[in-house]
Every structure is written in C-alpha cells, then in structure tokens.
Design a protein around this motif. Structure first.
Motif, PDB file in Angstrom:
ATOM      1  N   LYS A   1     -16.709  43.567  23.274  1.00  0.00           N
ATOM      2  CA  LYS A   1     -16.220  43.661  24.653  1.00  0.00           C
ATOM      3  C   LYS A   1     -15.220  42.566  24.999  1.00  0.00           C
ATOM      4  O   LYS A   1     -14.432  42.726  25.926  1.00  0.00           O
ATOM      5  CB  LYS A   1     -17.407  43.673  25.627  1.00  0.00           C
ATOM      6  CG  LYS A   1     -18.183  44.980  25.515  1.00  0.00           C
ATOM      7  CD  LYS A   1     -19.368  45.059  26.469  1.00  0.00           C
ATOM      8  CE  LYS A   1     -20.045  46.427  26.309  1.00  0.00           C
ATOM      9  NZ  LYS A   1     -21.299  46.497  27.093  1.00  0.00           N
ATOM     10  N   LEU A   2     -15.267  41.473  24.259  1.00  0.00           N
ATOM     11  CA  LEU A   2     -14.281  40.419  24.466  1.00  0.00           C
ATOM     12  C   LEU A   2     -12.992  40.766  23.702  1.00  0.00           C
ATOM     13  O   LEU A   2     -11.911  40.796  24.285  1.00  0.00           O
ATOM     14  CB  LEU A   2     -14.860  39.077  23.981  1.00  0.00           C
ATOM     15  CG  LEU A   2     -14.140  37.789  24.369  1.00  0.00           C
ATOM     16  CD1 LEU A   2     -15.006  36.581  24.008  1.00  0.00           C
ATOM     17  CD2 LEU A   2     -12.778  37.610  23.762  1.00  0.00           C
ATOM     18  N   ILE A   3     -13.122  41.047  22.430  1.00  0.00           N
ATOM     19  CA  ILE A   3     -11.938  41.168  21.576  1.00  0.00           C
ATOM     20  C   ILE A   3     -11.126  42.429  21.892  1.00  0.00           C
ATOM     21  O   ILE A   3      -9.931  42.494  21.592  1.00  0.00           O
ATOM     22  CB  ILE A   3     -12.330  41.104  20.079  1.00  0.00           C
ATOM     23  CG1 ILE A   3     -11.163  40.586  19.241  1.00  0.00           C
ATOM     24  CG2 ILE A   3     -12.791  42.443  19.547  1.00  0.00           C
ATOM     25  CD1 ILE A   3     -10.824  39.151  19.419  1.00  0.00           C
ATOM     26  N   THR A   4     -11.753  43.429  22.498  1.00  0.00           N
ATOM     27  CA  THR A   4     -10.991  44.622  22.910  1.00  0.00           C
ATOM     28  C   THR A   4     -10.712  44.602  24.411  1.00  0.00           C
ATOM     29  O   THR A   4     -10.100  45.532  24.925  1.00  0.00           O
ATOM     30  CB  THR A   4     -11.744  45.927  22.592  1.00  0.00           C
ATOM     31  OG1 THR A   4     -12.933  45.988  23.386  1.00  0.00           O
ATOM     32  CG2 THR A   4     -12.112  46.026  21.116  1.00  0.00           C
ATOM     33  N   ALA A   5     -11.145  43.563  25.128  1.00  0.00           N
ATOM     34  CA  ALA A   5     -11.001  43.521  26.585  1.00  0.00           C
ATOM     35  C   ALA A   5     -11.467  44.853  27.169  1.00  0.00           C
ATOM     36  O   ALA A   5     -10.779  45.501  27.950  1.00  0.00           O
ATOM     37  CB  ALA A   5      -9.556  43.232  26.981  1.00  0.00           C
ATOM     38  N   LEU A   6     -12.666  45.239  26.771  1.00  0.00           N
ATOM     39  CA  LEU A   6     -13.124  46.613  26.899  1.00  0.00           C
ATOM     40  C   LEU A   6     -12.933  47.264  28.261  1.00  0.00           C
ATOM     41  O   LEU A   6     -12.539  48.427  28.349  1.00  0.00           O
ATOM     42  CB  LEU A   6     -14.598  46.707  26.486  1.00  0.00           C
ATOM     43  CG  LEU A   6     -15.071  48.129  26.222  1.00  0.00           C
ATOM     44  CD1 LEU A   6     -15.361  48.338  24.738  1.00  0.00           C
ATOM     45  CD2 LEU A   6     -16.305  48.465  27.034  1.00  0.00           C
ATOM     46  N   ASP A   7     -13.155  46.526  29.349  1.00  0.00           N
ATOM     47  CA  ASP A   7     -13.052  47.193  30.653  1.00  0.00           C
ATOM     48  C   ASP A   7     -11.636  47.249  31.211  1.00  0.00           C
ATOM     49  O   ASP A   7     -11.401  47.985  32.188  1.00  0.00           O
ATOM     50  CB  ASP A   7     -14.052  46.611  31.672  1.00  0.00           C
ATOM     51  CG  ASP A   7     -14.034  45.095  31.725  1.00  0.00           C
ATOM     52  OD1 ASP A   7     -13.572  44.458  30.765  1.00  0.00           O
ATOM     53  OD2 ASP A   7     -14.490  44.532  32.732  1.00  0.00           O
ATOM     54  N   THR A   8     -10.708  46.504  30.649  1.00  0.00           N
ATOM     55  CA  THR A   8      -9.280  46.633  31.005  1.00  0.00           C
ATOM     56  C   THR A   8      -8.475  46.345  29.751  1.00  0.00           C
ATOM     57  O   THR A   8      -7.915  45.257  29.607  1.00  0.00           O
ATOM     58  CB  THR A   8      -8.863  45.627  32.102  1.00  0.00           C
ATOM     59  OG1 THR A   8      -9.742  45.715  33.223  1.00  0.00           O
ATOM     60  CG2 THR A   8      -7.435  45.916  32.586  1.00  0.00           C
ATOM     61  N   PRO A   9      -8.396  47.294  28.834  1.00  0.00           N
ATOM     62  CA  PRO A   9      -7.807  46.943  27.534  1.00  0.00           C
ATOM     63  C   PRO A   9      -6.285  46.852  27.515  1.00  0.00           C
ATOM     64  O   PRO A   9      -5.710  46.705  26.439  1.00  0.00           O
ATOM     65  CB  PRO A   9      -8.325  48.052  26.617  1.00  0.00           C
ATOM     66  CG  PRO A   9      -8.621  49.186  27.504  1.00  0.00           C
ATOM     67  CD  PRO A   9      -9.009  48.621  28.834  1.00  0.00           C
ATOM     68  N   ALA A  10      -5.632  46.911  28.666  1.00  0.00           N
ATOM     69  CA  ALA A  10      -4.178  46.686  28.702  1.00  0.00           C
ATOM     70  C   ALA A  10      -3.848  45.910  29.965  1.00  0.00           C
ATOM     71  O   ALA A  10      -4.395  46.177  31.033  1.00  0.00           O
ATOM     72  CB  ALA A  10      -3.426  48.008  28.679  1.00  0.00           C
ATOM     73  N   LEU A  11      -2.954  44.946  29.811  1.00  0.00           N
ATOM     74  CA  LEU A  11      -2.598  44.089  30.947  1.00  0.00           C
ATOM     75  C   LEU A  11      -1.502  44.717  31.805  1.00  0.00           C
ATOM     76  O   LEU A  11      -1.349  44.366  32.970  1.00  0.00           O
ATOM     77  CB  LEU A  11      -2.149  42.722  30.411  1.00  0.00           C
ATOM     78  CG  LEU A  11      -1.725  41.662  31.412  1.00  0.00           C
ATOM     79  CD1 LEU A  11      -2.847  41.389  32.416  1.00  0.00           C
ATOM     80  CD2 LEU A  11      -1.354  40.369  30.708  1.00  0.00           C
ATOM     81  N   GLY A  12      -0.730  45.626  31.252  1.00  0.00           N
ATOM     82  CA  GLY A  12       0.358  46.202  32.036  1.00  0.00           C
ATOM     83  C   GLY A  12       1.497  45.231  32.252  1.00  0.00           C
ATOM     84  O   GLY A  12       2.107  45.175  33.327  1.00  0.00           O
ATOM     85  N   THR A  13       1.802  44.463  31.213  1.00  0.00           N
ATOM     86  CA  THR A  13       2.910  43.514  31.296  1.00  0.00           C
ATOM     87  C   THR A  13       4.240  44.272  31.324  1.00  0.00           C
ATOM     88  O   THR A  13       4.396  45.264  30.629  1.00  0.00           O
ATOM     89  CB  THR A  13       2.897  42.607  30.039  1.00  0.00           C
ATOM     90  OG1 THR A  13       1.540  42.379  29.682  1.00  0.00           O
ATOM     91  CG2 THR A  13       3.573  41.297  30.307  1.00  0.00           C
ATOM     92  N   VAL A  14       5.182  43.796  32.120  1.00  0.00           N
ATOM     93  CA  VAL A  14       6.507  44.426  32.192  1.00  0.00           C
ATOM     94  C   VAL A  14       7.587  43.361  31.981  1.00  0.00           C
ATOM     95  O   VAL A  14       7.319  42.151  32.073  1.00  0.00           O
ATOM     96  CB  VAL A  14       6.729  45.156  33.533  1.00  0.00           C
ATOM     97  CG1 VAL A  14       5.755  46.324  33.680  1.00  0.00           C
ATOM     98  CG2 VAL A  14       6.605  44.195  34.703  1.00  0.00           C
ATOM     99  N   TYR A  15       8.777  43.846  31.725  1.00  0.00           N
ATOM    100  CA  TYR A  15       9.903  42.979  31.373  1.00  0.00           C
ATOM    101  C   TYR A  15      11.092  43.550  32.118  1.00  0.00           C
ATOM    102  O   TYR A  15      11.579  44.637  31.778  1.00  0.00           O
ATOM    103  CB  TYR A  15      10.078  43.065  29.856  1.00  0.00           C
ATOM    104  CG  TYR A  15      11.123  42.169  29.217  1.00  0.00           C
ATOM    105  CD1 TYR A  15      10.827  40.849  28.910  1.00  0.00           C
ATOM    106  CD2 TYR A  15      12.369  42.662  28.862  1.00  0.00           C
ATOM    107  CE1 TYR A  15      11.756  40.040  28.270  1.00  0.00           C
ATOM    108  CE2 TYR A  15      13.307  41.862  28.220  1.00  0.00           C
ATOM    109  CZ  TYR A  15      12.998  40.553  27.927  1.00  0.00           C
ATOM    110  OH  TYR A  15      13.901  39.751  27.280  1.00  0.00           O
ATOM    111  N   LYS A  16      11.521  42.869  33.183  1.00  0.00           N
ATOM    112  CA  LYS A  16      12.466  43.492  34.102  1.00  0.00           C
ATOM    113  C   LYS A  16      13.751  42.674  34.245  1.00  0.00           C
ATOM    114  O   LYS A  16      13.710  41.448  34.350  1.00  0.00           O
ATOM    115  CB  LYS A  16      11.806  43.650  35.485  1.00  0.00           C
ATOM    116  CG  LYS A  16      10.615  44.615  35.475  1.00  0.00           C
ATOM    117  CD  LYS A  16      11.037  46.051  35.216  1.00  0.00           C
ATOM    118  CE  LYS A  16       9.846  46.989  35.143  1.00  0.00           C
ATOM    119  NZ  LYS A  16      10.240  48.350  34.709  1.00  0.00           N
TER     120      LYS A  16
END
Lengths: 486, 486
Positions: free
Chosen positions: A319-334
């Motif tokens: 659950k830590l290494i996969t960030a199981l409850d939010t497995p993507a941060l949604g980082t953007v590059y604008k």
C-alpha cells in the motif's frame, strides 16, 4: 554517491514531444526560449500536503540526455523526420536553466516543483520523463510520510519491492519512502545506490523448508548468531511460533548470541501483538521487539495503535509502494511564458474547469512564516520580478474567493525554488538521501497539525500576488472574449 | 530484438532473500532443490480473468543475474556475511528449471504463472524480482485488455508514460499494454525496445506557443504535411478549435497534404465528439478521425460508446498505466516442495484464511476445453506425475465446496505451463510482442463472455484434481493436529 549503471532514458518520451520538437525545428522556432512549470493540482490521498521528491533522479536524467547512434537509427526508421533534424539530435544536450524546490520540501497544489527555462525544443522534449520521475517519487514520499506520521515515532520499514510497478518503481520508490521518513528499506539495490540501511527478517519459506519450526529456528540462529528474529506465524502464532521462538531465544542467549524479536505477518495484529508482548515479557525478553507486517497503511497503523497494539516496528509494503489509494499524482507541465523579441511573454491555458486554468508568466513561489511561532502561514505565487513582501504585515487572499483574506504580521519570507541548472550546468549540491530525510522532517515541523491531519485536513492557503492575479484575470478575459457569453 | 542497455538488477531483491540464502549456505542446505509457485489469489479490477505478462523481462533478469565486484563490495560493507559466502556469490548463476505460462495466456487465481525448480539458495533469491516483474506486467496487460474490450474494436493508444511509477513502469507498462491489445504506445523507448508502433499528436503547449490557434495549426501543417492532426480544445473546442482545424485542413488538402483528424482532450467527450463529427462531415472530411483522451478507463469508454460518442481512437493514460482501481496484483511466491533424499516432498503453508492455504507439491495446470465449442470449461491443478484427464468425460469439483460439480463431455486438455529454462539454459523461443498480442486475442476468444464481463463476471472454475485435493487436506490436518480444536 555509489556507482549506478548508466541508464538509457533519452527515448523515454512521448512520441508527440519528438514531433513537436521536429515541428519547431522545421518552423525555425526551436531555439526560442520558453518557460514551463511542473506542478500538481490536488494533494494525493485526500491529504493536506505533499512532499517533493525525485529531483536527484531528474538531474541524472538531464545530465544523461543524448541520442546514441542506435536511437537515431531507430528514429530514422519511423520515417517521420528529415536528415537535418536527425543530425541536430546527435548534438542535442540540455542547455537550459532549471529551478526546483529541494527534495523533502512540503509543497501544495499549484506550487511549481520544477521550473524549466530553455529553448522550446528542449523544454518541450523533457516533459514526459521529468513529469514521470518527479510525479512518481513525490507521490511515494508523500504516502510514506503519512504512514510514518501514523506510526508516531515507531520505526517504519519499506517492504514493497515485490509489489512495485517494475524494477524502477521498487528502487526509486524505496528512495522516496526514505525521504518520507522510513527508517530503512528491504530493497538491497536502493541500499546500495543511496547508502541507506537495508532491513529484513526471513520468510515463511524458510520455516517451511525444514521439517519442523523448531529445527527451522535453530538453523536460522546458527547462521545469524549476532541477532536473530523469527517469523512466528507459519503454523500457529501463539501455540507454535512464539513458544518455539522463546525456546530457541533462550538457547541463543545461553550461547552468547542475541535474540532480537519476532515478526507477525498475519492474523489480528492488535490481539496477537499484545499476547506476544506478554509472552516475551514473561519469558524474560522485555527488549525483544515485535515487527508487524501484513497489508498495513496509515489508517490501519493508526487504528492498531489506538487499540493498544504492542508493535515496535512496522513493515509496510504494497500500500505504500503503489500509493494504493491514489496511485497517480496528476502532475502536469504547462507552458507559462515564451520569449518574443528578447522579452518573456506570459502564456495561459484556459479550461472550462477553473482549477485547470494555468498561472501565466515566469513565477516564483514564496512561503510566508509567522516569526512568533516559526510556522508557515501560507504560500504566495508571484511574478519573478516582483519584490518579496516586506513591511509589518502581508495580506493573503484566496484567488477564487478573493474575500477570503488572511493578514500575517511579523512575518518572514522564503523562496521555495532554488537554482539547479544554469546554462545546462548543474549548480546545485545534491544532498545525501539521509540529509533529505532530515530536512523533510524539519519541513513538516514547520506546519500546524491541522494541515497534516490524515483525514479531512484544513486546506493550506496557496494564493497569488495581486499582480499575478490581475494578469491571470486579464489574460482569461482576453482569450475568452472572441467567444462571447454562453 | 533491438538493443536494450544492460540492467543492473541482481541486487533488486529483498534483504531477507540474501539473508536466507546466506543462512542456507551456513547450514549447508543451499544446494537442496526446492520448487516454488508464483501465482495470485484474486483477479484484479473485480474482473473475471487475468492476462499473464512479463516473462520475457523475467528471462532477461535471470540471464543477467551475476554479482559484480561492486555488488560484492557493497554486501561486504553490510557486515552480515562471511567471506566464503561472498566468494560463492562471485560464481552465482541461475542453474535451475523454470516452467511458465506463455505471455498473453488467460489465467486465474491459483494458477502458477511461473514454477521454479532450483537449488533453494537460487530459487529463494529470485523471488523479489520475479514477483515484481511478472506481477507488474500481468496487472497492466489485464487492465489494457479490459480497456480494449470496452472500446469494441476501436483503436486504443497507450498514453500514460508521464503518470507511470518511474521509467520502467512507463516502458514495461506500455509493453504490457500492447499485450493487452493496445494498438500502439506514446512511449518511444517501448517502441524502440519492442518494435511496436508509436503514436502521438501534439500538446496544448504547441498551440499556446503561437500567438493564435490558426497560426499554430498552420505551423504544424507546414512541419507535418504527410498527415496532420490538431488538438482542438486549447481555447474553445466548438467555436475555435474545430473551425480553425477545418480551415487549415482545407489548406493542407489543397496543397496536396493530408488532414488526419482532431483530438479532444477535455470537456464532455460524448457531446463534443458528436458535434465534431457533424462539423467534420459537413466540411467534407468524413474520413477525418476523432481521437479522445482525458481520464479514460474501461468504464468511461463503455458509457461514452453507449451514449453514441463518435470517437475513432481512444488515448488512455493514467488509469491504464497505473492500474488505478487495483494498482497491485497481490502476486505471491510460495514453497511447494523440497528435495529430500532425491524425492520432492510437498510443503504447505497453512493460514487462518482458507484462501491463503497453499497448494502443496509439484503441480501442473491443465485447461479443459469443450470440443463442441472450442471454449474453455475450467482449469485443473494436478500433481505433476498424474496422467492428464482422459476418457469420455471429466468431472470438475470446487475445492472449497466439493458438492459444486461440473462434468464436461467430449473434451480436450492443454497444459498451461511450458518449459522456459532447463539447467539454467533458456529453452523457450521468445515470441515478438506483436505475436504475443495476437496470441492473447486468440486466448480471450476461447472464453465465454460471462467470464469476461467488466462488472460482476461469473467466476471461472479453477479446481484441484482429486489426488491434489486429498494431499492438501491431509497436510492441513497434519499441520494443525498438534494445536487441537479452538
């Protein structure tokens, strides 16, 4: 820093980045300087903060950027690019400027983690890998920080290598977990690369290999006399594993060895750990530790502790290494600005969704501290050439609801972004991983608990300077004007 | 196969694997042969099936296993191991046997994806990396397969590199996505490594770079005359992006170039795609395609199609590459048998949780097909030396509820595991990635739709042979007998 095998990351990019680079090249616009911001829009895990990580790996990527002959051959085989472009790629290097928040900095939605200023062909090209690297490690460092917070000072070991998304996710994920406050990792490669302690006990397979548990424990003790720890749940924790562990522990200590403790990996950890503690204490082993693992995360650790679980060390894996409850941060590059006739002209991306409208212009991020407490009061995004707030007080206002204001008296300011590359040269001293962990711990201490609550935290203010806010509103109006009102 | 930079994966292992290897070495048990099964306990995404993947990468890992001098130096620095062990590591190679299901095979909980038979020191050591590699790619291939299924024959492009968990997750995740049926990937490194098509359009940053959208589209068309596709949602999809795209498309075609279509990346895809289709058709571009991206997964694609969205190509990123709704497969690696005096003796791990009790012994996995339909009727785990089912019918029974029985007449059998390594030598011809994708598509066609339903599928039967079932029950009884009844 220890040797890491060189990586082949140049083509780790979306095809469209190469296509845009090519199109700029064909249009003769490739050398015009552009500024991009890398940031995220929401804290992960419905949490109140995020811990920046990944910069060192991003530096490694940028320094290693070069198209090898077989990369060029491959790109030629796609049939999309002309020879002049492919020749240009042979000499391609990153020559731009990068500013970034140091790893371990507490950050919030909208704060640029990385700001890139470079010829558009370069600045565009590095989007994919930069976002991937920073996004991943920031996500895992943040998750680890939450788990460590829940453990209230108990040691947390990162145990997730087998469940991570491939080798890098195990290796760099463990690196990020250390930034987030984990004491050590099970991943030996991370230990080697980043000079952090590795930790581990043994598996059920060790016990199963032998005909009985007592024999298995004795064999383990023979091999590891300096410190033995037994996994006690292979057959029956309370009726077999613990009595056998205590029996062999006595033999070990009688022979001058050291019994460290036991690991529980299944069953109800609250119940079993209390029973185990009592059995170990009664047997004369009050210093023996109890390590718990088994589907742990910050919520379960918090609940187990609330129920009085007698656990000394928490081994946290999947659950830590996969960030199981939010497995993507949604980082953007604008894109934030483009050079025109020597001047950086702000750019904006408008969206139906107000949270997705970008902040235009070359910006800095400033953190305001209350001098009386040393605590952070809010962050301010400002245009790069604005002076820092000064005087006896500063007023922050919410960019969406400007009537929400907060005045901070007797304050000090700190710029969050620091120079990392200038003209393609690294100008930043990369700290060691344990230095980053110490810095992150200090960073977290400068925030009030309400922002760090695991569930339903208070939102920390991230506001715009008046000048940036006006620029943004003017630009939105200008972009939308041709389309009238709906 | 194209060149891939050699990887430094030997120390990608949990510290406890090394410790167990060392303890076997110290006890003189390291050369005793053991058999481990790698499998998972539950289909991900609450789905009805799983698609095996990752074997080729696992082969690369096993073939590259060697401790380099700086690995040995690092391990010595830990202070845990003696010199004899460190010397032994210099010569360490994988010398065992491996059987595995081919990549792209449809598999189910309990079926071994990989079976390892090797000296215990080796078989134990490779657990972490093998589980990591196979678990990750199997998870992503399965997610991709669900997305492709929802797209009902439309092309699906894998677009997730920037949101993956580090470089390998982007690269090998995209590989797995192709196995699951994606047509192509945006990740150029995956394209180069695995000879699959790369795909991409352009970003909002392209459009924002220019002073207006029309200029941006014209500049793109100048660079890419052979085929242009415009991203139309930078300012306003229907009032700006599409009219400008159509205007430049006419210029492109008048000049002998080719207009491919448009990409929608925000807003309501059902509404916008229908409007876009009508505008493109009315403008004389009935063959122009509409690419949609923006937080897609199998559920949203299914719903958008049900609402008549006019999308030709689906670009799927974050939710596919992170397997967002089940980001870990829960793969395990369990000891099944140990050599004793030349005989393989079964081993079992008992657990309070019946689903976690392992299947003992050296086993094979057999799939039963109904000859009348060519469809799979159920899988059977059997002891390796049992004869395959023969005769006019076979009866399958549920191992937990033995009264649940199913008799299949006129059947044929297929063993799922094939030899991959024998004595450390690769004996398996690795298929190309596109061959694997074709095989996976065929595999899926041999299953009834009810097992493949995205939501609430019928569980596919995975049963034990009578002999294996008896062995398991006897062993559980024997292990639990000393503890009496609770």
């Amino acid at each position: 820093m220890r040797r890491r095998a060189p990586r082949d990351w140049t083509l780790l990019t979306d095809y469209y980045e190469l296509n845009m680079m090519y199109a700029h090249f064909r249009n003769g616009t490739h050398d015009r300087v552009a500024v991009f911001d890398l940031y995220f829009r929401e804290n992960p895990f419905r949490g109140g903060y995020t811990l920046a990580a990944g910069l060192e790996t991003a530096v490694e990527y940028l320094q290693g950027l070069r198209f090898e002959p077989d990369d060029i051959d491959y790109l030629r085989s796609l049939g999309t690019y002309d020879d002049a472009f492919l020749e240009m790629l042979r000499e391609f290097r990153f020559t731009g400027d990068i500013d970034a928040v140091p790893e371990g900095t507490v950050v919030f939605p909208g704060i640029p983690l990385v700001r890139v200023k470079a010829p558009i062909a370069q600045a565009q090209f590095i989007e994919t890998a930069l976002t991937n690297i920073i996004g991943h490690q920031t996500l895992i460092a943040t998750k680890a920080s939450r788990v460590v917070q829940a453990a209230q000072g108990d040691r947390v070991l990162e145990f997730g290598a087998r469940r991570a998304h491939g080798p890098d996710a195990a290796t760099y994920g463990a690196r990020a977990a250390i930034i987030g406050g984990c004491h050590s990792t099970s991943n030996v490669l991370t230990g080697k690369y980043f000079e952090v302690p590795v930790a581990g006990t043994n598996a059920h397979a060790w016990v199963q290999f032998f005909d009985d548990e007592l024999e298995a424990f004795r064999a383990w003790a023979r091999a590891m006399p300096a410190g033995v720890l037994f996994v006690v749940d292979t057959y029956d924790t309370l009726r077999s594993g613990l009595p056998h562990a205590i029996e062999v522990a006595r033999e070990v200590e009688a022979a001058g060895g050291r019994f460290l403790g036991v690991r529980l990996d299944s069953g109800d950890i609250a119940y079993l750990s209390k029973k185990a503690r009592a059995m170990l204490d009664a047997a004369g082993f009050p210093d023996a530790i109890i390590v718990a693992s088994s589907d742990l995360d910050e919520y379960l650790i918090r609940d187990l502790k609330a129920q009085g679980a007698k656990v000394d060390v928490w081994g946290v894996g999947t659950k830590l290494i996969t960030a199981l409850d939010t497995p993507a941060l949604g980082t953007v590059y604008k894109l934030a600005a483009v050079e025109q006739d020597g001047v950086m002209v702000p750019r904006i991306k408008v969206s139906e969704n107000p949270a997705k409208v970008t902040n235009p212009g070359v910006k800095k991020a400033v953190r305001i501290y209350e001098n009386a407490t040393g605590k952070a009061a809010g962050d301010l995004l400002m245009l790069q050439d604005e002076p820092l707030p000064a005087g006896s007080c500063v007023t922050l206002f919410d960019p969406v609801y400007p009537w929400k204001r907060k005045t901070v008296e007797n304050f000090s300011c700190r710029e969050l972004l620091v120079p990392v590359f200038r003209g393609g040269q690294l100008v930043y001293d990369l700290p060691s991983l344990t230095e980053i962990r110490d810095y992150a711990r200090h960073e977290l201490s400068t925030f009030w608990d309400e922002y760090k609550r695991l569930v339903n935290p208070e939102p920390y203010p991230v506001d715009l300077s008046v000048e940036l806010w006006r620029l943004k509103n003017e630009m939105v109006e200008r972009v939308r004007a041709p389309f009238g009102d709906d």
